[in-house]
Scaffold this motif. Structure first.
Motif, PDB file in Angstrom:
ATOM      1  N   GLY A   1      72.350  35.035 -31.247  1.00 27.34           N
ATOM      2  CA  GLY A   1      73.271  34.746 -29.510  1.00 27.34           C
ATOM      3  C   GLY A   1      74.273  34.755 -29.096  1.00 27.34           C
ATOM      4  O   GLY A   1      74.918  35.123 -27.917  1.00 27.34           O
ATOM      5  N   LEU A   2      75.046  34.667 -30.125  1.00 27.45           N
ATOM      6  CA  LEU A   2      76.341  34.143 -30.086  1.00 27.45           C
ATOM      7  C   LEU A   2      77.444  35.140 -29.921  1.00 27.45           C
ATOM      8  O   LEU A   2      78.259  35.720 -28.760  1.00 27.45           O
ATOM      9  N   ALA A   3      77.006  36.549 -30.365  1.00 27.60           N
ATOM     10  CA  ALA A   3      77.450  37.311 -30.437  1.00 27.60           C
ATOM     11  C   ALA A   3      77.380  38.496 -29.226  1.00 27.60           C
ATOM     12  O   ALA A   3      77.711  39.328 -28.466  1.00 27.60           O
ATOM     13  N   GLN A   4      75.801  38.356 -28.568  1.00 31.19           N
ATOM     14  CA  GLN A   4      75.259  38.660 -26.828  1.00 31.19           C
ATOM     15  C   GLN A   4      77.075  38.329 -26.267  1.00 31.19           C
ATOM     16  O   GLN A   4      77.072  38.983 -25.295  1.00 31.19           O
ATOM     17  N   ALA A   5      77.018  36.945 -26.348  1.00 28.29           N
ATOM     18  CA  ALA A   5      77.516  36.571 -25.086  1.00 28.29           C
ATOM     19  C   ALA A   5      78.855  36.922 -25.532  1.00 28.29           C
ATOM     20  O   ALA A   5      79.717  36.833 -24.393  1.00 28.29           O
ATOM     21  N   GLY A   6      79.535  37.200 -26.828  1.00 26.36           N
ATOM     22  CA  GLY A   6      80.593  37.975 -26.902  1.00 26.36           C
ATOM     23  C   GLY A   6      81.951  37.055 -26.631  1.00 26.36           C
ATOM     24  O   GLY A   6      82.871  37.107 -26.232  1.00 26.36           O
ATOM     25  N   LYS A   7      81.531  35.577 -26.335  1.00 19.04           N
ATOM     26  CA  LYS A   7      82.816  34.802 -26.429  1.00 19.04           C
ATOM     27  C   LYS A   7      82.962  33.853 -27.267  1.00 19.04           C
ATOM     28  O   LYS A   7      82.503  33.325 -28.417  1.00 19.04           O
ATOM     29  N   GLU A   8      83.963  33.479 -27.512  1.00 19.45           N
ATOM     30  CA  GLU A   8      84.749  32.525 -28.622  1.00 19.45           C
ATOM     31  C   GLU A   8      83.954  31.100 -28.602  1.00 19.45           C
ATOM     32  O   GLU A   8      84.387  30.150 -27.802  1.00 19.45           O
ATOM     33  N   ILE A   9      83.483  30.289 -29.401  1.00 18.05           N
ATOM     34  CA  ILE A   9      82.987  29.212 -29.843  1.00 18.05           C
ATOM     35  C   ILE A   9      82.599  29.061 -31.793  1.00 18.05           C
ATOM     36  O   ILE A   9      82.815  29.521 -32.071  1.00 18.05           O
ATOM     37  N   LYS A  10      82.966  27.290 -31.102  1.00 22.39           N
ATOM     38  CA  LYS A  10      82.840  27.107 -32.598  1.00 22.39           C
ATOM     39  C   LYS A  10      80.988  26.528 -33.187  1.00 22.39           C
ATOM     40  O   LYS A  10      80.000  26.501 -31.981  1.00 22.39           O
ATOM     41  N   PHE A  11      80.948  27.391 -34.543  1.00 22.87           N
ATOM     42  CA  PHE A  11      79.333  27.583 -35.579  1.00 22.87           C
ATOM     43  C   PHE A  11      79.719  26.797 -36.455  1.00 22.87           C
ATOM     44  O   PHE A  11      80.659  27.050 -37.134  1.00 22.87           O
ATOM     45  N   GLY A  12      78.517  25.804 -36.403  1.00 25.21           N
ATOM     46  CA  GLY A  12      78.118  25.284 -37.363  1.00 25.21           C
ATOM     47  C   GLY A  12      76.953  25.546 -38.177  1.00 25.21           C
ATOM     48  O   GLY A  12      76.253  25.778 -37.043  1.00 25.21           O
ATOM     49  N   PHE A  13      76.557  25.572 -39.189  1.00 24.92           N
ATOM     50  CA  PHE A  13      74.941  25.935 -39.795  1.00 24.92           C
ATOM     51  C   PHE A  13      74.613  24.756 -40.927  1.00 24.92           C
ATOM     52  O   PHE A  13      75.940  24.608 -42.030  1.00 24.92           O
ATOM     53  N   VAL A  14      73.363  24.228 -40.898  1.00 19.06           N
ATOM     54  CA  VAL A  14      73.619  23.130 -42.319  1.00 19.06           C
ATOM     55  C   VAL A  14      71.609  24.416 -42.933  1.00 19.06           C
ATOM     56  O   VAL A  14      71.048  24.933 -41.863  1.00 19.06           O
ATOM     57  N   PRO A  15      71.946  24.885 -43.884  1.00 16.90           N
ATOM     58  CA  PRO A  15      71.336  25.933 -45.118  1.00 16.90           C
ATOM     59  C   PRO A  15      69.510  25.170 -45.203  1.00 16.90           C
ATOM     60  O   PRO A  15      69.864  24.321 -46.158  1.00 16.90           O
ATOM     61  N   LEU A  16      68.654  25.375 -45.039  1.00 16.82           N
ATOM     62  CA  LEU A  16      67.216  25.259 -45.278  1.00 16.82           C
ATOM     63  C   LEU A  16      66.610  26.750 -45.968  1.00 16.82           C
ATOM     64  O   LEU A  16      65.839  26.206 -46.217  1.00 16.82           O
ATOM     65  N   GLY A  17      67.177  27.768 -46.405  1.00 13.08           N
ATOM     66  CA  GLY A  17      66.593  28.747 -46.462  1.00 13.08           C
ATOM     67  C   GLY A  17      66.546  28.684 -48.087  1.00 13.08           C
ATOM     68  O   GLY A  17      66.382  27.911 -48.695  1.00 13.08           O
ATOM     69  N   THR A  18      65.766  30.143 -48.700  1.00  6.95           N
ATOM     70  CA  THR A  18      65.729  29.554 -49.954  1.00  6.95           C
ATOM     71  C   THR A  18      67.057  30.913 -50.670  1.00  6.95           C
ATOM     72  O   THR A  18      66.890  30.619 -52.038  1.00  6.95           O
ATOM     73  N   VAL A  19      67.412  31.935 -50.115  1.00  2.00           N
ATOM     74  CA  VAL A  19      68.778  32.184 -50.342  1.00  2.00           C
ATOM     75  C   VAL A  19      69.904  31.310 -50.288  1.00  2.00           C
ATOM     76  O   VAL A  19      71.100  31.273 -50.595  1.00  2.00           O
ATOM     77  N   ASN A  20      70.350  31.488 -48.902  1.00  2.00           N
ATOM     78  CA  ASN A  20      71.716  30.973 -48.265  1.00  2.00           C
ATOM     79  C   ASN A  20      72.726  31.693 -48.585  1.00  2.00           C
ATOM     80  O   ASN A  20      73.862  30.920 -49.268  1.00  2.00           O
ATOM     81  N   ASP A  21      72.619  33.236 -48.814  1.00  2.00           N
ATOM     82  CA  ASP A  21      74.023  33.521 -48.589  1.00  2.00           C
ATOM     83  C   ASP A  21      75.576  33.364 -47.822  1.00  2.00           C
ATOM     84  O   ASP A  21      76.297  33.179 -48.580  1.00  2.00           O
ATOM     85  N   LEU A  22      75.473  33.242 -46.730  1.00  2.75           N
ATOM     86  CA  LEU A  22      76.934  32.992 -46.090  1.00  2.75           C
ATOM     87  C   LEU A  22      76.903  31.455 -46.331  1.00  2.75           C
ATOM     88  O   LEU A  22      77.714  31.118 -46.632  1.00  2.75           O
ATOM     89  N   ALA A  23      75.622  30.603 -47.202  1.00 10.26           N
ATOM     90  CA  ALA A  23      76.477  29.342 -47.168  1.00 10.26           C
ATOM     91  C   ALA A  23      76.701  29.031 -48.544  1.00 10.26           C
ATOM     92  O   ALA A  23      78.172  28.621 -49.377  1.00 10.26           O
ATOM     93  N   ARG A  24      76.651  29.987 -49.345  1.00  6.92           N
ATOM     94  CA  ARG A  24      77.254  30.206 -50.412  1.00  6.92           C
ATOM     95  C   ARG A  24      78.241  30.973 -50.496  1.00  6.92           C
ATOM     96  O   ARG A  24      79.681  30.226 -51.430  1.00  6.92           O
ATOM     97  N   ALA A  25      78.859  31.799 -49.625  1.00  4.92           N
ATOM     98  CA  ALA A  25      79.944  32.608 -50.122  1.00  4.92           C
ATOM     99  C   ALA A  25      81.517  31.559 -48.996  1.00  4.92           C
ATOM    100  O   ALA A  25      82.290  32.049 -48.602  1.00  4.92           O
ATOM    101  N   LEU A  26      80.744  30.771 -48.519  1.00  6.50           N
ATOM    102  CA  LEU A  26      81.655  29.781 -47.587  1.00  6.50           C
ATOM    103  C   LEU A  26      81.407  28.603 -48.155  1.00  6.50           C
ATOM    104  O   LEU A  26      82.037  27.327 -47.940  1.00  6.50           O
ATOM    105  N   ASN A  27      80.745  28.549 -49.402  1.00  7.34           N
ATOM    106  CA  ASN A  27      81.169  27.140 -50.784  1.00  7.34           C
ATOM    107  C   ASN A  27      80.698  26.012 -49.335  1.00  7.34           C
ATOM    108  O   ASN A  27      80.907  24.550 -49.183  1.00  7.34           O
ATOM    109  N   ILE A  28      79.847  26.167 -48.380  1.00  4.17           N
ATOM    110  CA  ILE A  28      79.053  24.897 -48.070  1.00  4.17           C
ATOM    111  C   ILE A  28      77.504  24.981 -48.623  1.00  4.17           C
ATOM    112  O   ILE A  28      77.339  25.356 -48.862  1.00  4.17           O
ATOM    113  N   PRO A  29      77.804  23.172 -48.995  1.00  6.07           N
ATOM    114  CA  PRO A  29      76.799  22.464 -50.035  1.00  6.07           C
ATOM    115  C   PRO A  29      75.391  23.260 -49.545  1.00  6.07           C
ATOM    116  O   PRO A  29      74.774  23.026 -47.965  1.00  6.07           O
ATOM    117  N   LEU A  30      74.672  23.423 -50.793  1.00  4.14           N
ATOM    118  CA  LEU A  30      73.247  24.151 -50.773  1.00  4.14           C
ATOM    119  C   LEU A  30      72.139  22.452 -50.128  1.00  4.14           C
ATOM    120  O   LEU A  30      71.218  23.070 -50.015  1.00  4.14           O
TER     121      LEU A  30
END
Length: 311
Positions: free
Chosen positions: A72-101
């Motif tokens: 959704g953010l990419a389709q809009a194509g505008k600068e905006i801040k983004f955050g997330f709380v991972p609840l999935g099984t793998v959570n690869d992006l969280a691991r890559a960014l050192n976001i707690p699992l």
């Protein structure tokens, strides 16, 4: 805007959404909470928030919710801040960014966080934050049950994928990129943006979230002895060497199947687009909230049941 998938992580969101809401209220003047009911909600709402000049969008859910929100953010194509709380099984992006699992830790992290630029990728008319894969493993991992994911976590995908490799089924891929054109027979190809794939860091350990490239791994044909040899190496955290795959960095590529075989793809853990695949990196597209100080989020080894390798 805070986008929550109430069914992610075996309905964990209901236990943590109030804590995230309260934390965001300390960071922003107004916080709007929306809970998804159907596929596409997160895409539409993230796009709406960006187009209506919200300061930030946060998502709470699994890899699918994360992918939808970023689309959704990419389709809009505008600068905006983004955050997330991972609840999935793998959570690869969280691991890559050192976001707690752990959700409570990921929320607490927002008390002392910073923003970093993160690449995303485009494949055909969709976007991804971690991987696009095709071959026997992506088809197999789609059959992993909720019970297996609950019992084994990311290891469920790893074991299922390894068993699939033993089938020795391959496809003939034509890869056209800035590196040239080649035709390769392979059981598995993976396009990656981060070093974490299925919770492991073995395939492209040098990949960075902001290096402006897609890392393309093309695996060689495996026999049974190859599978037995690679298992302990992967579990030990050793990089997969050129005996099993080739790894290149690209900006964009077109991947097609030479023999017109019907082959499905997997994108960020869910069903991906059909072939041919038009891949392109979108450098530093996201500004993501991450911990100010690095934390350990790596893969935790578990005991592998021997019966899972039989048959």
């Amino acid at each position: 805007m805070m986008i929550v998938n109430p069914t992610s992580g075996r309905e964990k969101a209901k236990y943590y959404k109030d804590d995230l809401y309260a934390q965001l209220q300390t960071m922003f003047d107004e916080v709007e909470l929306r809970e998804t009911r159907r596929s596409g909600d997160a895409v539409n709402w993230a796009k709406e928030a960006s187009n209506n000049n919200y300061d930030a969008v946060f998502s709470m859910g699994g890899d699918g919710t994360l992918n939808e929100t970023v689309n959704g953010l990419a389709q809009a194509g505008k600068e905006i801040k983004f955050g997330f709380v991972p609840l999935g099984t793998v959570n690869d992006l969280a691991r890559a960014l050192n976001i707690p699992l752990q959700p409570e830790d990921a929320i607490d992290m927002l008390r002392d966080c910073k923003l970093v630029k993160v690449d995303i990728g485009r494949v055909n008319d969709r976007y991804f934050v971690n991987t696009v894969a095709a071959g026997v493993m992506p088809e197999a991992v789609g059959s992993v049950s909720i019970e297996q994911k609950t019992r084994l976590g990311p290891m469920a995908y790893f074991l299922t994928g390894l068993k699939a490799l033993q089938s020795r089924r391959t496809s003939l891929f034509k890869i056209e990129s800035d590196e040239g054109t080649e035709v390769r027979r392979s059981p598995l190809i993976v396009a990656m943006l981060t070093s974490s794939v299925g919770s492991f860091n073995n395939i492209a350990p040098k990949a960075k979230v902001d290096d402006g490239t897609i890392w393309l791994a093309v695996f060689k044909e495996f026999n049974y002895l190859d599978v037995l040899k690679v298992i302990p190496e992967v579990l030990a955290g050793l990089p997969i060497n050129s005996e099993y795959m080739t790894l290149t960095q690209i900006k964009k590529a077109r991947i097609s199947i030479v023999d017109d075989e019907k082959l499905s793809t997997n994108m960020d853990g869910d069903k991906g687009p059909d072939f041919p695949l038009e891949l392109e990196v979108c450098p530093s597209f996201l500004s993501v909230y991450v911990p100010r100080k690095a934390v350990q989020t790596g893969f935790s080894p578990i005991v592998v049941p021997k019966e899972l390798f039989h048959g």
